[in-house]
Write an enzyme that holds these catalytic residues in place. Structure first.
Site, PDB file in Angstrom:
ATOM      1  N   ASN A  12       0.869  -1.176   0.000  1.00  0.00           N
ATOM      2  CA  ASN A  12       0.000   0.000   0.000  1.00  0.00           C
ATOM      3  C   ASN A  12       0.909   1.230   0.000  1.00  0.00           C
ATOM      4  O   ASN A  12       1.541   1.528   1.009  1.00  0.00           O
ATOM      5  CB  ASN A  12      -0.882  -0.048   1.259  1.00  0.00           C
ATOM      6  CG  ASN A  12      -1.742   1.186   1.417  1.00  0.00           C
ATOM      7  OD1 ASN A  12      -1.814   2.027   0.519  1.00  0.00           O
ATOM      8  ND2 ASN A  12      -2.385   1.294   2.568  1.00  0.00           N
ATOM      9  N   TRP A  13       0.960   1.895  -1.139  1.00  0.00           N
ATOM     10  CA  TRP A  13       1.896   3.025  -1.272  1.00  0.00           C
ATOM     11  C   TRP A  13       1.340   4.307  -0.646  1.00  0.00           C
ATOM     12  O   TRP A  13       2.051   5.312  -0.573  1.00  0.00           O
ATOM     13  CB  TRP A  13       2.233   3.261  -2.752  1.00  0.00           C
ATOM     14  CG  TRP A  13       2.971   2.126  -3.403  1.00  0.00           C
ATOM     15  CD1 TRP A  13       3.308   0.922  -2.828  1.00  0.00           C
ATOM     16  CD2 TRP A  13       3.473   2.079  -4.744  1.00  0.00           C
ATOM     17  NE1 TRP A  13       3.978   0.140  -3.737  1.00  0.00           N
ATOM     18  CE2 TRP A  13       4.097   0.817  -4.920  1.00  0.00           C
ATOM     19  CE3 TRP A  13       3.440   2.964  -5.828  1.00  0.00           C
ATOM     20  CZ2 TRP A  13       4.686   0.439  -6.123  1.00  0.00           C
ATOM     21  CZ3 TRP A  13       4.035   2.588  -7.025  1.00  0.00           C
ATOM     22  CH2 TRP A  13       4.660   1.342  -7.171  1.00  0.00           C
ATOM     23  N   LYS A  14       0.089   4.291  -0.230  1.00  0.00           N
ATOM     24  CA  LYS A  14      -0.535   5.442   0.428  1.00  0.00           C
ATOM     25  C   LYS A  14      -0.320   6.722  -0.403  1.00  0.00           C
ATOM     26  O   LYS A  14      -0.288   6.655  -1.619  1.00  0.00           O
ATOM     27  CB  LYS A  14      -0.019   5.579   1.873  1.00  0.00           C
ATOM     28  CG  LYS A  14      -0.181   4.261   2.647  1.00  0.00           C
ATOM     29  CD  LYS A  14       0.069   4.375   4.124  1.00  0.00           C
ATOM     30  CE  LYS A  14      -0.107   3.003   4.774  1.00  0.00           C
ATOM     31  NZ  LYS A  14       0.045   3.039   6.218  1.00  0.00           N
TER      32      LYS A  14
ATOM     33  N   HIS B 137      -9.259   0.689   5.098  1.00  0.00           N
ATOM     34  CA  HIS B 137      -7.977   0.944   5.752  1.00  0.00           C
ATOM     35  C   HIS B 137      -8.192   1.852   6.968  1.00  0.00           C
ATOM     36  O   HIS B 137      -9.016   2.764   6.931  1.00  0.00           O
ATOM     37  CB  HIS B 137      -6.977   1.583   4.771  1.00  0.00           C
ATOM     38  CG  HIS B 137      -5.597   1.578   5.324  1.00  0.00           C
ATOM     39  ND1 HIS B 137      -5.180   2.523   6.235  1.00  0.00           N
ATOM     40  CD2 HIS B 137      -4.565   0.718   5.168  1.00  0.00           C
ATOM     41  CE1 HIS B 137      -3.937   2.231   6.599  1.00  0.00           C
ATOM     42  NE2 HIS B 137      -3.535   1.151   5.969  1.00  0.00           N
TER      43      HIS B 137
ATOM     44  N   GLU C 180      -6.629   4.279   8.057  1.00  0.00           N
ATOM     45  CA  GLU C 180      -6.463   5.718   7.800  1.00  0.00           C
ATOM     46  C   GLU C 180      -7.735   6.292   7.164  1.00  0.00           C
ATOM     47  O   GLU C 180      -8.082   7.456   7.401  1.00  0.00           O
ATOM     48  CB  GLU C 180      -5.220   5.949   6.921  1.00  0.00           C
ATOM     49  CG  GLU C 180      -3.954   5.726   7.740  1.00  0.00           C
ATOM     50  CD  GLU C 180      -2.771   5.166   6.975  1.00  0.00           C
ATOM     51  OE1 GLU C 180      -2.732   5.269   5.745  1.00  0.00           O
ATOM     52  OE2 GLU C 180      -1.871   4.610   7.635  1.00  0.00           O
TER      53      GLU C 180
ATOM     54  N   GLU D 123      -5.089  -5.456  10.519  1.00  0.00           N
ATOM     55  CA  GLU D 123      -4.059  -4.445  10.759  1.00  0.00           C
ATOM     56  C   GLU D 123      -4.329  -3.750  12.085  1.00  0.00           C
ATOM     57  O   GLU D 123      -5.130  -2.805  12.149  1.00  0.00           O
ATOM     58  CB  GLU D 123      -4.083  -3.402   9.637  1.00  0.00           C
ATOM     59  CG  GLU D 123      -3.812  -3.987   8.269  1.00  0.00           C
ATOM     60  CD  GLU D 123      -3.275  -2.928   7.308  1.00  0.00           C
ATOM     61  OE1 GLU D 123      -2.171  -3.122   6.795  1.00  0.00           O
ATOM     62  OE2 GLU D 123      -3.945  -1.908   7.108  1.00  0.00           O
TER      63      GLU D 123
ATOM     64  N   GLY E 296       2.686   1.912  10.822  1.00  0.00           N
ATOM     65  CA  GLY E 296       3.597   3.042  10.679  1.00  0.00           C
ATOM     66  C   GLY E 296       4.311   3.421  11.966  1.00  0.00           C
ATOM     67  O   GLY E 296       4.929   4.473  12.052  1.00  0.00           O
TER      68      GLY E 296
ATOM     69  N   SER F 233       3.768  -2.472  10.207  1.00  0.00           N
ATOM     70  CA  SER F 233       5.226  -2.478  10.404  1.00  0.00           C
ATOM     71  C   SER F 233       5.892  -3.791  10.010  1.00  0.00           C
ATOM     72  O   SER F 233       6.858  -4.210  10.661  1.00  0.00           O
ATOM     73  CB  SER F 233       5.573  -2.089  11.847  1.00  0.00           C
ATOM     74  OG  SER F 233       5.124  -0.764  12.108  1.00  0.00           O
TER      75      SER F 233
HETATM   76  P1  PGA Z   1       3.094   0.046   7.638  1.00  0.00           P
HETATM   77  O1  PGA Z   1       1.623   0.221   7.028  1.00  0.00           O
HETATM   78  O2  PGA Z   1       3.671  -1.218   7.027  1.00  0.00           O
HETATM   79  O3  PGA Z   1       3.823   1.277   7.242  1.00  0.00           O
HETATM   80  O4  PGA Z   1       2.922  -0.105   9.112  1.00  0.00           O
HETATM   81  C1  PGA Z   1       0.778  -0.892   6.851  1.00  0.00           C
HETATM   82  C2  PGA Z   1      -0.539  -0.441   6.276  1.00  0.00           C
HETATM   83  O5  PGA Z   1      -1.030   0.634   6.646  1.00  0.00           O
HETATM   84  O6  PGA Z   1      -1.132  -1.142   5.442  1.00  0.00           O
END
Ligand code: PGA
Length: 249
Positions: free
Chosen positions: A9-11, A94, A96, A166, A172, A212
């Site tokens: 996931n490149w966000k 997600h 976020e 997740e 993150g 992470s």
């Molecule tokens: P991260 O993000 O690997 O940077 O913790 C995972 C995600 O949000 O899918």
């Protein structure tokens, strides 16, 4: 049997040129693997990613979509728009999107139905916050997220759904769930699926862990029997790291 999957996931990262560079590097470095490899660049760079990866087995996913067919939804993207550019996979739910953009389970249920109606494949994300884990409420939270967004579906719908557990406290932050914590929750998710549907549906669904995941910890997390791969954020932005994680599976 269920498939192993590594998804990146490149966000909100990578310009057009950076997208093309990363996609080309991934295509060149991809090892022989039975795992499915998926990357999710930002909307504006999806077309470029699809083009850069057209001779590769790496699939391209969107990070989000709206549930409406079309209309007055400023700033949103429909399933048809994604399909039109050969993007057939979408990440929904997600954390976020849930925390920064107020996406609720009910709202997500609509998106899931809309994506399924267009025969899209869904990577459905969910997971508890730190307070939930501290108060021992994490299993209840995860169960209610699944129930509210997905359990109105027929068992057959799960052929098109990949689950991504997740824990929000691990995204993150550099803090991963331990392999044992991941396994415990993944086993619980599979049991919950079996109780609601049946053993075949529960055994066939891929459940990814996200939060992470790095080259240094991927192998141990992926070695757990109910962990079928990962949804990778930060470490998906560098081709060597992402490929090392693909190798770990
Ligand atoms: P991260 O993000 O690997 O940077 O913790 C995972 C995600 O949000 O899918």
């Amino acid at each position: 049997m269920r498939t192993k999957i590594v998804a990146g996931n490149w966000k909100m990262n990578k310009t057009l040129q950076e997208t093309e560079t990363l996609a080309a590097e991934l295509a060149a470095k991809l090892p022989d693997t039975e795992a499915e490899v998926i990357v999710a660049p930002t909307f504006v760079n999806l077309t470029a990613a699809v083009r850069s990866l057209e001779n590769s087995t790496i699939q391209v996913s969107a990070q989000n979509m709206h549930f409406a067919e079309n209309g007055a939804f400023t700033g949103e993207i429909s399933a048809d728009m994604l399909l039109d550019i050969n993007v057939e996979v979408v990440i929904l739910g997600h954390s976020e999107r849930r925390s920064h953009f107020g996406e609720t389970d009910d709202f997500l249920a609509k998106k899931v139905s809309a994506a399924l109606a267009k025969n899209m494949r869904i990577i459905f994300c969910f997971g508890e916050e730190l307070e939930d884990r501290k108060s021992g409420n994490h299993f209840n939270i995860v169960e209610s997220q699944l129930k509210n967004a997905l359990f109105n579906l027929d068992a057959s719908a799960f052929k098109s759904i990949v689950l991504a557990y997740e824990p929000v406290w691990a995204i993150g932050t550099g803090e991963t769930a331990s392999p044992e914590q991941a396994q415990e929750m993944h086993a619980f998710i599979r049991e919950t699926m079996a109780a609601k549907y049946d053993n075949t549906t529960a055994n066939n669904i891929s459940i990814l862990y996200g939060g992470s995941v790095k080259p240094a910890n991927a192998r141990e997390i992926f070695s757990k029997p109910d962990v079928d791969g990962g949804l990778i954020g930060g470490a998906a932005l560098n081709s060597d790291d992402f490929i090392a994680i693909v190798r770990a599976i």
